[in-house]
Design an enzyme around this catalytic site. Structure first.
Site, PDB file in Angstrom:
ATOM      1  N   ASP A 211       0.758  -1.195   0.059  1.00 29.97           N
ATOM      2  CA  ASP A 211       0.032   0.304  -0.058  1.00 29.97           C
ATOM      3  C   ASP A 211       0.942   1.167  -0.010  1.00 29.97           C
ATOM      4  O   ASP A 211       2.200   1.372   0.466  1.00 29.97           O
ATOM      5  CB  ASP A 211      -0.877   0.126   1.239  1.00 29.97           C
ATOM      6  CG  ASP A 211      -2.123  -0.887   1.347  1.00 29.97           C
ATOM      7  OD1 ASP A 211      -1.876  -1.960   0.479  1.00 29.97           O
ATOM      8  OD2 ASP A 211      -2.869  -0.811   2.094  1.00 29.97           O
ATOM      9  N   HIS A 372       3.603  -2.239   3.344  1.00 28.09           N
ATOM     10  CA  HIS A 372       3.764  -0.920   2.635  1.00 28.09           C
ATOM     11  C   HIS A 372       5.042  -0.932   1.827  1.00 28.09           C
ATOM     12  O   HIS A 372       5.634  -1.188   2.023  1.00 28.09           O
ATOM     13  CB  HIS A 372       3.591   0.026   3.453  1.00 28.09           C
ATOM     14  CG  HIS A 372       2.149   0.250   4.358  1.00 28.09           C
ATOM     15  ND1 HIS A 372       1.962  -0.716   5.449  1.00 28.09           N
ATOM     16  CD2 HIS A 372       1.262   0.828   4.252  1.00 28.09           C
ATOM     17  CE1 HIS A 372       0.876  -0.584   5.938  1.00 28.09           C
ATOM     18  NE2 HIS A 372       0.286   0.328   5.145  1.00 28.09           N
TER      19      HIS A 372
END
Length: 480
Positions: A211, A372
């Site tokens: 992400d 992430h």
């Protein structure tokens, strides 16, 4: 004292939540500070590369690992084949020195053929004009002609009349938290609906995703994924897409899945319906302007979704994807983002991931993990520790992108190439010629093979664990 606990928790959580949102923006800006000079140097380095042909940009097949040992990866410095040194876990902290960024592998010219059958060729190279976009990392405004047009996509859909939450947290809005089951609020109790993707259906299959990019260190991650023959789903933030369009192009052209992760990374349940539409719409537009296609998957920041946000997402042609949550309430969040924020270190984050893998063996389905690619710390953890640990895990794991592991054809992942009129619940009243006609207004169809949600019980009372968490989060936020 008991009567004042909700007010105390709400106050502390409001402070922590507001600080968390600001910290996310501040950290993103910190690691993007040199974007002007670095982006220009990337462009210069890639301009001499040979353009990729359609044959060399074919989709990378998903990888099946053949692990025979549970040995953890080395905790000392590791130098990979492309020259990146991964620091020891104990040195992966918020204050660690930043590694040099890597240049992109190649340029993909306008007109290049993507690895998706039926998708349009790459558009003219994207040039960011600030006046044409919302302010970066701020909640997208709703007064534009674009948002007015996107609002029409909700016509014919039943958008529940659920008021926004105070701040997207349980303790920040006790009344909403008490009604979480009715709201279908994932943040408070893990409530999901059949339209949510929360796992890979096949046991011991990890739906890999990252992400908040595209970021400066995404290239290191792309190189590593290529070296182990694994494709991932990248949930991208609109404010980052307009900064680093070439990174997004490389992710897409090398066979990874691209999905929406909003414009400013705010909890969506705290926003008005118009703001949710703006957050999704501007990100969707940024992606299409860069790679020529519109994703049909989205992930709400912080997993913060309820039935109103779900309905908006589905009306706009995007299926929600969240990370896995066990029946006992454990979420498959590596907490790698907390390393960049300074609240945990690399060793603690990796220990969390090891616990996730152990919990995954107890599930009847596969799983999805939250990681992430925005920060150097999170990329170092991924390529130096979490991904190698999965490769060396026993029992055997299959690593795959989320769409593929759910048997969603690659063509269905983008509006322009999607020929399936029942996925993702297209809205024929939108007026957008690129939206396939079909079941406009119908949200009853569900995929036959998606990771279904687990309905969780939730109490009306605020438990002491929530109070403790709120206190710790608030103090941690203030210290940062």
């Amino acid at each position: 004292m008991k009567m004042h606990l909700p007010s105390l928790v709400a106050l502390l959580t409001l402070v922590g939540a507001a600080s968390a949102n600001e910290r996310h923006v501040r950290l993103a800006r910190k690691y993007n500070y040199a974007r002007d000079t670095t982006t220009s140097s990337m462009a210069a380095s890639t301009s001499t590369s040979s353009p990729m042909t359609s044959s060399s940009s074919a989709a990378v097949p998903s990888a099946t690992t053949s692990a025979t040992t549970t040995a953890a990866p080395s905790t000392g410095p590791q130098t990979n084949t492309w020259g990146t040194t991964i620091p020891p876990l104990t040195q992966i902290t918020s204050g660690m020195p930043s590694q040099p960024t890597l240049p992109l592998t190649a340029t993909y010219p306008a007109g290049a053929t993507p690895p998706i059958s039926g998708a349009p060729v790459l558009p003219t190279p994207f040039v960011f004009q600030a006046a044409s976009w919302p302010p970066q990392d701020q909640i997208a405004p709703t007064g534009s002609a674009e948002v007015s047009e996107w609002m029409q996509e909700l016509n014919g859909f039943d958008i529940p009349d659920i008021p926004p939450t105070a701040d997207g947290t349980c303790a920040g809005d006790p009344a909403a938290a008490a009604d979480a089951a009715e709201r279908g609020w994932w943040t408070c109790g893990g409530y999901t609906r059949d339209t949510d993707i929360t796992a890979c259906p096949d046991k011991l299959t990890w739906g890999v995703s990252f992400d908040d990019g595209p970021a400066f260190y995404s290239k290191q991650l792309l190189d590593y994924l290529s070296s182990i023959n694994v494709t991932s789903t990248f949930f991208v933030v609109g404010s980052r897409v307009v900064e680093r369009p070439q990174v997004l192009i490389e992710e897409y052209m090398t066979g990874h899945e691209i999905a929406v992760h909003t414009w400013s990374h705010r909890p969506l349940t705290m926003l008005t319906t118009e703001q949710v539409v703006a957050e999704l719409g501007w990100t969707r537009k940024a992606i299409k302007d860069v790679i020529g296609v519109t994703p049909t998957l989205m992930r709400p920041p912080y997993g913060d979704i309820d039935d109103r946000v779900r309905a908006i997402s589905l009306a706009m042609g995007m299926v929600p994807v969240i990370w896995t949550r066990t029946p006992s309430g454990a979420t498959f969040d590596t907490n790698d983002w907390k390393v960049a924020g300074g609240t945990v270190n690399g060793s603690q984050s990796f220990a969390t991931f090891q616990a996730i893998l152990n919990n995954a063996t107890l599930l009847d389905t596969g799983f999805i993990v939250l990681e992430h690619d925005l920060y150097p710390q999170t990329v170092d953890l991924a390529i130096g520790y979490t991904l190698p640990a999965a490769l060396n895990f026993t029992p055997h794991l299959t690593m795959d992108s989320i769409g593929h592991c759910n048997d969603i054809p690659a063509t269905n992942l983008y509006r322009e190439s999607n020929q399936n009129t029942s996925f993702p619940y297209p809205n024929s009243t939108s007026g957008d010629s690129s939206v396939p006609s079909g079941s406009g207004g119908s949200t009853s169809t569900s995929k036959s093979k998606t990771g279904g949600g687990i309905s969780m019980l939730n109490t009306d009372a605020i438990p002491m664990t929530v109070i403790g968490t709120a206190v710790m989060a608030a103090f941690g936020a203030l210290l940062l």
